[in-house]
Scaffold this motif. Structure first.
Motif, PDB file in Angstrom:
ATOM      1  N   LYS A  59       3.677   3.961  -0.694  1.00  0.00           N
ATOM      2  CA  LYS A  59       4.501   4.316  -1.842  1.00  0.00           C
ATOM      3  C   LYS A  59       5.984   4.065  -1.580  1.00  0.00           C
ATOM      4  CE  LYS A  59       4.292   9.192  -0.526  1.00  0.00           C
ATOM      5  NZ  LYS A  59       3.505   8.881   0.687  1.00  0.00           N
ATOM      6  N   GLN A  85      -0.573  -4.427  -4.916  1.00  0.00           N
ATOM      7  CA  GLN A  85      -1.750  -3.987  -4.168  1.00  0.00           C
ATOM      8  C   GLN A  85      -3.022  -4.353  -4.934  1.00  0.00           C
ATOM      9  OE1 GLN A  85      -2.016   0.009  -2.216  1.00  0.00           O
ATOM     10  NE2 GLN A  85      -3.601   0.338  -3.747  1.00  0.00           N
ATOM     11  N   PRO A 108     -16.240   7.473  -3.389  1.00  0.00           N
ATOM     12  CA  PRO A 108     -15.359   7.376  -4.551  1.00  0.00           C
ATOM     13  C   PRO A 108     -14.285   6.297  -4.417  1.00  0.00           C
ATOM     14  CG  PRO A 108     -14.926   9.386  -3.306  1.00  0.00           C
ATOM     15  CD  PRO A 108     -16.156   8.774  -2.716  1.00  0.00           C
ATOM     16  N   GLU A 109     -14.140   5.525  -5.483  1.00  0.00           N
ATOM     17  CA  GLU A 109     -12.967   4.670  -5.609  1.00  0.00           C
ATOM     18  C   GLU A 109     -11.929   5.428  -6.440  1.00  0.00           C
ATOM     19  OE1 GLU A 109     -14.263   0.202  -5.582  1.00  0.00           O
ATOM     20  OE2 GLU A 109     -15.539   1.270  -7.000  1.00  0.00           O
ATOM     21  N   GLY A 110     -10.725   4.922  -6.483  1.00  0.00           N
ATOM     22  CA  GLY A 110      -9.679   5.692  -7.137  1.00  0.00           C
ATOM     23  C   GLY A 110      -8.824   4.854  -8.068  1.00  0.00           C
ATOM     24  N   MET A 112       0.818  -1.211   0.000  1.00  0.00           N
ATOM     25  CA  MET A 112       0.000   0.000   0.000  1.00  0.00           C
ATOM     26  C   MET A 112       0.853   1.263   0.000  1.00  0.00           C
ATOM     27  SD  MET A 112      -2.671   1.081   2.933  1.00  0.00           S
ATOM     28  CE  MET A 112      -3.940   2.330   2.702  1.00  0.00           C
ATOM     29  N   PRO A 143      -6.145   3.012  -7.470  1.00  0.00           N
ATOM     30  CA  PRO A 143      -5.841   1.619  -7.098  1.00  0.00           C
ATOM     31  C   PRO A 143      -6.983   0.669  -7.444  1.00  0.00           C
ATOM     32  CG  PRO A 143      -5.299   3.123  -5.299  1.00  0.00           C
ATOM     33  CD  PRO A 143      -6.054   3.922  -6.312  1.00  0.00           C
ATOM     34  N   ARG A 185      -6.715  -6.021   3.821  1.00  0.00           N
ATOM     35  CA  ARG A 185      -5.893  -6.544   2.722  1.00  0.00           C
ATOM     36  C   ARG A 185      -5.023  -5.463   2.105  1.00  0.00           C
ATOM     37  NH1 ARG A 185     -10.450  -8.792   0.912  1.00  0.00           N
ATOM     38  NH2 ARG A 185     -10.551  -7.539  -0.964  1.00  0.00           N
ATOM     39  N   LEU A 186      -5.653  -4.267   1.915  1.00  0.00           N
ATOM     40  CA  LEU A 186      -4.936  -3.172   1.273  1.00  0.00           C
ATOM     41  C   LEU A 186      -3.650  -2.828   2.018  1.00  0.00           C
ATOM     42  CD1 LEU A 186      -7.514  -0.505   0.067  1.00  0.00           C
ATOM     43  CD2 LEU A 186      -5.383  -1.090  -1.094  1.00  0.00           C
ATOM     44  N   THR A 187      -3.714  -2.872   3.327  1.00  0.00           N
ATOM     45  CA  THR A 187      -2.538  -2.477   4.119  1.00  0.00           C
ATOM     46  C   THR A 187      -1.425  -3.511   4.016  1.00  0.00           C
ATOM     47  OG1 THR A 187      -3.247  -3.651   6.096  1.00  0.00           O
ATOM     48  CG2 THR A 187      -4.020  -1.388   5.846  1.00  0.00           C
ATOM     49  N   ASP A 188      -1.787  -4.755   3.717  1.00  0.00           N
ATOM     50  CA  ASP A 188      -0.834  -5.861   3.691  1.00  0.00           C
ATOM     51  C   ASP A 188      -0.209  -6.087   5.064  1.00  0.00           C
ATOM     52  OD1 ASP A 188       0.302  -7.961   2.367  1.00  0.00           O
ATOM     53  OD2 ASP A 188       2.011  -6.818   1.612  1.00  0.00           O
ATOM     54  N   MET A 192     -15.843  -3.765   3.218  1.00  0.00           N
ATOM     55  CA  MET A 192     -14.928  -2.629   3.280  1.00  0.00           C
ATOM     56  C   MET A 192     -13.839  -2.850   4.336  1.00  0.00           C
ATOM     57  SD  MET A 192     -14.226   0.055   1.719  1.00  0.00           S
ATOM     58  CE  MET A 192     -15.657  -0.141   0.652  1.00  0.00           C
ATOM     59  N   GLU A 240      -6.660   8.468  -4.972  1.00  0.00           N
ATOM     60  CA  GLU A 240      -7.102   7.359  -4.136  1.00  0.00           C
ATOM     61  C   GLU A 240      -8.529   7.667  -3.689  1.00  0.00           C
ATOM     62  OE1 GLU A 240      -3.477   5.484  -1.897  1.00  0.00           O
ATOM     63  OE2 GLU A 240      -3.405   7.637  -1.624  1.00  0.00           O
ATOM     64  N   GLY A 241      -9.205   6.686  -3.117  1.00  0.00           N
ATOM     65  CA  GLY A 241     -10.604   6.896  -2.803  1.00  0.00           C
ATOM     66  C   GLY A 241     -10.987   6.431  -1.410  1.00  0.00           C
ATOM     67  N   PHE A 242     -12.256   6.174  -1.269  1.00  0.00           N
ATOM     68  CA  PHE A 242     -12.833   5.741  -0.004  1.00  0.00           C
ATOM     69  C   PHE A 242     -12.124   4.502   0.543  1.00  0.00           C
ATOM     70  CE2 PHE A 242     -15.861   3.395   2.509  1.00  0.00           C
ATOM     71  CZ  PHE A 242     -16.583   4.341   3.224  1.00  0.00           C
ATOM     72  N   PRO A 243     -11.899   3.467  -0.282  1.00  0.00           N
ATOM     73  CA  PRO A 243     -11.249   2.270   0.268  1.00  0.00           C
ATOM     74  C   PRO A 243      -9.871   2.571   0.847  1.00  0.00           C
ATOM     75  CG  PRO A 243     -12.191   1.804  -1.894  1.00  0.00           C
ATOM     76  CD  PRO A 243     -12.248   3.293  -1.703  1.00  0.00           C
ATOM     77  N   ASP A 244      -9.154   3.491   0.218  1.00  0.00           N
ATOM     78  CA  ASP A 244      -7.805   3.811   0.664  1.00  0.00           C
ATOM     79  C   ASP A 244      -7.836   4.597   1.967  1.00  0.00           C
ATOM     80  OD1 ASP A 244      -6.491   2.869  -1.960  1.00  0.00           O
ATOM     81  OD2 ASP A 244      -8.057   4.244  -2.586  1.00  0.00           O
ATOM     82  N   GLN A 297     -11.417  -5.570   3.074  1.00  0.00           N
ATOM     83  CA  GLN A 297     -10.591  -5.047   1.986  1.00  0.00           C
ATOM     84  C   GLN A 297      -9.541  -4.086   2.534  1.00  0.00           C
ATOM     85  OE1 GLN A 297     -12.316  -3.631  -1.891  1.00  0.00           O
ATOM     86  NE2 GLN A 297     -11.560  -1.662  -1.200  1.00  0.00           N
ATOM     87  N   ARG A 317      -3.844  -7.854  -4.287  1.00  0.00           N
ATOM     88  CA  ARG A 317      -4.422  -8.014  -2.944  1.00  0.00           C
ATOM     89  C   ARG A 317      -5.858  -7.535  -2.898  1.00  0.00           C
ATOM     90  NH1 ARG A 317       0.101  -5.651  -1.151  1.00  0.00           N
ATOM     91  NH2 ARG A 317      -0.979  -3.812  -0.392  1.00  0.00           N
TER      92      ARG A 317
END
Lengths: 394, 394, 394, 394
Positions: free
Chosen positions: B3, C36, C331-333, B1, C335, B39-42, B33, B332-336, B36, C39
């Motif tokens: 950078k 990512q 919003p999604e982005g 996740m 990723p 998972r996103l963070t790993d 959510m 990036e969005g809501f999931p991030d 996910q 994942r």
């Protein structure tokens, strides 16, 4: 001004209306705006002016307007008296003086058989406002109030869409009028008898922020929704330390049909220019508009994609088309919205003087009853604010 | 996740954290959510789940997550007990059950030595919230609350700019959270014991709109300003005829430093999607942000041109950079943003379990004290609403 | 990832796909993005990696991904050979190495019976691209190319609206991809054998701007319109003095149906972040989209009000709904769009390996034929540019 | 019109300028716009008109303007002759006739000692344009061309910022002018001798889209950058089947300093209103502006946050301030930008007639040399288009 060449004054009277102005001396933003609005409509000849009570300023200002000396005054009442006695005298008076003298000049003009265009707020007190409504009725003349934000094509489109039932029964209202002009705390309020009139409650009224912009916000939601605010729970005050005049008001609203609303006005939001915005939600959709980009009205219908409505774009209703003077995609601005008030006034005045019927699209223009409603709202806000923000009838 | 390849769990512990989830069964938006985000963070391995109290759903849901049968439960307490007894058992529990059971599972997990990530609102009652704060302290474990809108790069940038003094002393706050999901009046509230839990006050809490979104709005302004709401004059109710649960709240706010605010949340604004927006004005400028286009933060400094700030764009402060995982211009969005809460939690938990120090950027994440503040705010809103909207201490 | 819990790998195979990555070492933006994305879909287990050809970096990078030592490689070919020999070996290879080695690894993986996800541009030369298309056909395996901007919900909605005839026959196309990353003239191109691979034409291809972003722009209009570019009149070059690699390309386009287009890509526009934008106009309306605010698609139908389309908002077509994983307004982005490519790949690969049928919504994903089309476009651009911008067949 | 009360005509001459109009009969959009622009400036008295060559229309149109019968004409040359013979005759002529007669009336007016304001394109042929430049020089009179988009406060701000070096040396230019007015394919081009003049190449010029809007786009980039287009690779044609006149032009540009550009104009983009937009990038930053929201100029400096510049907002330069007539936050629109051309003309004409010096801010207004540059650009576009879009000198 009109895209179809329609000129209300020429149409009804075959001539332009003779206009005189009181107030709006050199350096006045709103004075220039009024006179430009009159020019934009092409419905008026400016024939006389009393732009200042100070002789030199009055004379210089009048000369700059290209007026002959005998039509330049430094006393509004004298202007009214003198013009009323001429066969070619002014027949309509535009008043843009400090708030506390609106009543004086408007009353005199009406009684002299003249029609009136007056800056807002209409008066500083409810008592004056109520009297003025009576005098307009007695004299049977036209009175128009420059709540100019109702003159934008897209605020008129919003009203027309509400009237046409496109958003259904109104449930929720948000209105903000946020400016930054009084945010700089390094320049405290001017004090003393030399202070600008706005900062003196005897001149500027009991609540500066409410008189300056709060009445605009209140009038705009009444204009678009066609409903009165019935109750208010409010707080008005000064957020800047050491300030005497009011620089913010927050309020919760109950409309006459039970709809609820949020009201927020301030002149102390640093960096904000002139953000008058609303969102009005009904059972079938919402409308969103903001003054800084007035050429866009967002319509969010329930269950269908959001739409961007534009002046003279697809779906334009007659009330908006009447106020849009160019083909779609060519934005008009603040001066054009302001001029629509003058054009509405010209339509009403010229039709009346001609004994003909005005176009219905011109009759939504704010008048003395709207002015009175504004004063009542200010009064209720101040009463609630003094009463721990308790719900208070307007 | 990240950078820069930074992984909090690997950094502090050299391994991922063992996560179990309670709630979030098939069809749950927020359940997906949460998982996910993890998972996103790993930073997590999902090792156990009780996604439903209904056996079949719990089993199916667990299988869909790829879990072995002995790590699938239909009882959150049993999950906690069983996992706590395994050497490879879950060490952190994520709770996304109906609001009324957050307290039960959180308490059990904390007492079993686990750390907790909990959905908001933290609890339905102040009493539970106060107890929970005490238990977190006693057990000395980590508790994080998914007020996920604080996870966006630009809400973090806003907070960092406030902390850095870029807008000066805060004077005025506007916050709205407006949705349209409950605007359709043709579908009245579900009734009876089969109604979704949200519509039952025993499950969903005393004010649906406040629990669902009002606490988000309240938390967001606390997060950005770093200040508490001190007093409130509010009304909460149902604008849709025949509705029992609350679908709107309007309020005026006084902050602890005397700043004033306007608060407006509703789920009945037809056609609006998910408009969480703020304007925060200080003596030196204003910040404006809206959730629907979260990749833009508008900074309007007093006397200088307005700026558009973007994630990882020029002027990005460390707190925001820590939450922005791609180069500028790639939204990036809501999931991030949601995942940033999980990443903050991983940083805190992994550091604690490793006996090392977490990065300071991870420590602004909402926790149990923020949850308690939310409950206190809801209580004050309801009290004021019942008292003619009189000003009420939070 | 999916709002309805649908997981292509679990659905078709009842297990996750075994993924290996080649390239994307520490500090690589795109490497992190690929992993990512995998994942996010929850469709893959990362089982092996050769993130660098330098041993130390390869080992460190692999460890950071949590891999055991015997699944960490510093040679992509060895990874392929070794994994192919294991019963639990990788079955799908993701390639994110410098452009000149895509062909080598992709070919080896395909011949070893593996499926491939490859970064763009597919290859540096037409010859390699044509061979690769043949090898995909011979080996009968799946090849997917990460033209990730086709993965956004709203670019998919645009394609679906075009397919559904909502804008009619396409007439006019505007596409721009404008960045500012190479605008700073104080840092000239890195030179010499130690220069980053992008700046060496043997590694990065004959036209850096075309390989980096031009192929994205070209692919996006093909994706949305479903049409090929037939002829081009173009100029490619370096606008920054002293620069060797290309930093801009302008072109006029003729599409296969006679539609005309404007194409503009550059990495030297100071201050611009990542502006990939299109306007596509047909006989019945226009579609406008920009990558920096990807959650908005503007639809301007002829004679009706413009609409704002949003992910999962009203009017969402199946292709877009398949790519939108949350409720409207959240919003999604970038990723999430990138992950949609990986999800499409998982759908195709898992279905094929299971002998079942993939969902049709997953089959618009860019593949080897799109890669070849991209190379042909680059070739035609360069030929036209060398020929006084004369119209040249693609 | 001016916020500071400055009136160029009154300032220099102590009176208004006597204006006559040729063209702009009832129903003409641009005719109304010219006359309104004159009114807005308050610098002109309209004293004579020949709004049509058809007697009845000319008479009716003149009456609607409030003119006496002896100042109404149906022949522009007769108007010029008659007015030139009166001591109170028109001293400045505004021409808004079909393009092919601009030269005729402009020449006659100049030779009669009058100044000229002329609609664009200046003429239909280069030969006429070159002659006209010579006649302006010989007669030593003022000629102004209504490329009105140069009159917006923010296009002037853009020019001033370029002049001040704020974006450095210009490298890249994108300009589009996209409309949808000719997108409806169900209404083919009007044909025959009764067709509107625009559709006849003898009246409307060799390329309708270039004359109507292409010259605006070309002039705007010259205005903002201060540079000439040196070479062009272009295609002009009709995208709508069966259409004879041009409805689109695409071009690549080389500027005199080597900067490259993309140029795209069309009137066949369904659903688009009036999208004139530019992005101009220099070594130090980019400027972006669009006509549909003209009150915003985006400045994206290299390495610093993007800024939103507004009329009279912070950072306003003198050239823009001269063209902004209200306080910040009160948007002006198309009519006000158009009026700025008339105001510039008044400044130049009044100063010249008074023997005084005009303000420098008024001297950026497009004139006969800009008109000639426009014709040269059209010619080069058509030549390149006929030559397989090969690069062609302007």
């Amino acid at each position: 001004m009109s895209k179809d060449g329609y000129n209300p004054a020429l149409h009804h009277l075959n001539r332009r209306l003779r206009l005189a102005v009181i107030g709006g001396g050199p350096g006045s933003f709103i004075g220039g705006m009024h006179r430009q609005a009159a020019r934009l409509t092409d419905c008026y000849d400016l024939v006389a002016a009393a732009v200042s009570t100070r002789s030199e300023r009055a004379f210089e200002g009048g000369k700059a307007l290209g007026l002959p000396e005998d039509r330049i005054f430094n006393d509004g009442l004298e202007l009214i008296k003198t013009e009323a006695s001429r066969t070619d005298g002014a027949e309509i008076i535009a008043i843009m003086t400090p708030n506390d003298s609106h009543f004086l000049y408007a009353t005199a003009a009406l009684k002299a058989g003249m029609d009136v265009i007056c800056d807002k707020p209409m008066t500083n007190t409810i008592e004056e406002a109520e009297k003025l409504v009576g005098i307009v009725k007695e004299t049977n003349r036209i009175f128009r109030l420059t709540h100019n934000y109702t003159g934008y094509p897209m605020t008129r489109q919003a009203r027309a869409m509400v009237e046409a039932g496109e958003i259904g029964e109104i449930r929720l209202i948000q209105i903000e009028y946020v400016q930054g002009g009084k945010a700089d705390e390094s320049t405290p309020d001017p004090q003393g008898t030399n202070a600008p009139w706005r900062y003196r409650t005897d001149k500027g009224g009991p609540s500066l922020v409410m008189g300056d912009i709060g009445t605009h916000a209140h009038n705009l939601i009444r204009y678009v929704t066609g409903m009165e605010v019935k109750e208010v729970a409010a707080e008005a005050g000064a957020i800047v330390p050491g300030r005497v005049i009011h620089d913010y008001t927050g309020a919760l609203l109950k409309m006459e049909n039970g709809a609820r609303g949020s009201f927020w006005v301030t002149q102390a939001a640093a960096g904000v220019e002139n953000s008058l915005q609303f969102r009005i939600s009904g059972t079938k959709g919402s409308l969103e508009w903001g003054q800084e980009i007035p050429q866009r009205l967002f319509f969010k219908p329930l269950g269908r994609p959001a739409e961007i409505r534009t002046p003279n774009g697809p779906g334009t209703l007659p009330l908006s088309a009447y106020a849009s003077h160019i083909v779609a995609g060519h934005p008009e601005g603040f001066p054009d919205g302001f001029a629509n008030i003058y054009r509405d006034a010209a339509e009403a005045v010229a039709a009346k003087r001609a004994g003909s019927s005005p176009r219905p699209e011109a009759l939504t223009c704010p008048d003395e009853k709207d002015g009175l409603a504004g004063l009542r709202f200010v009064q209720a806000v101040l009463k609630s604010s003094a009463d721990k923000s308790a719900w208070t009838e307007v």
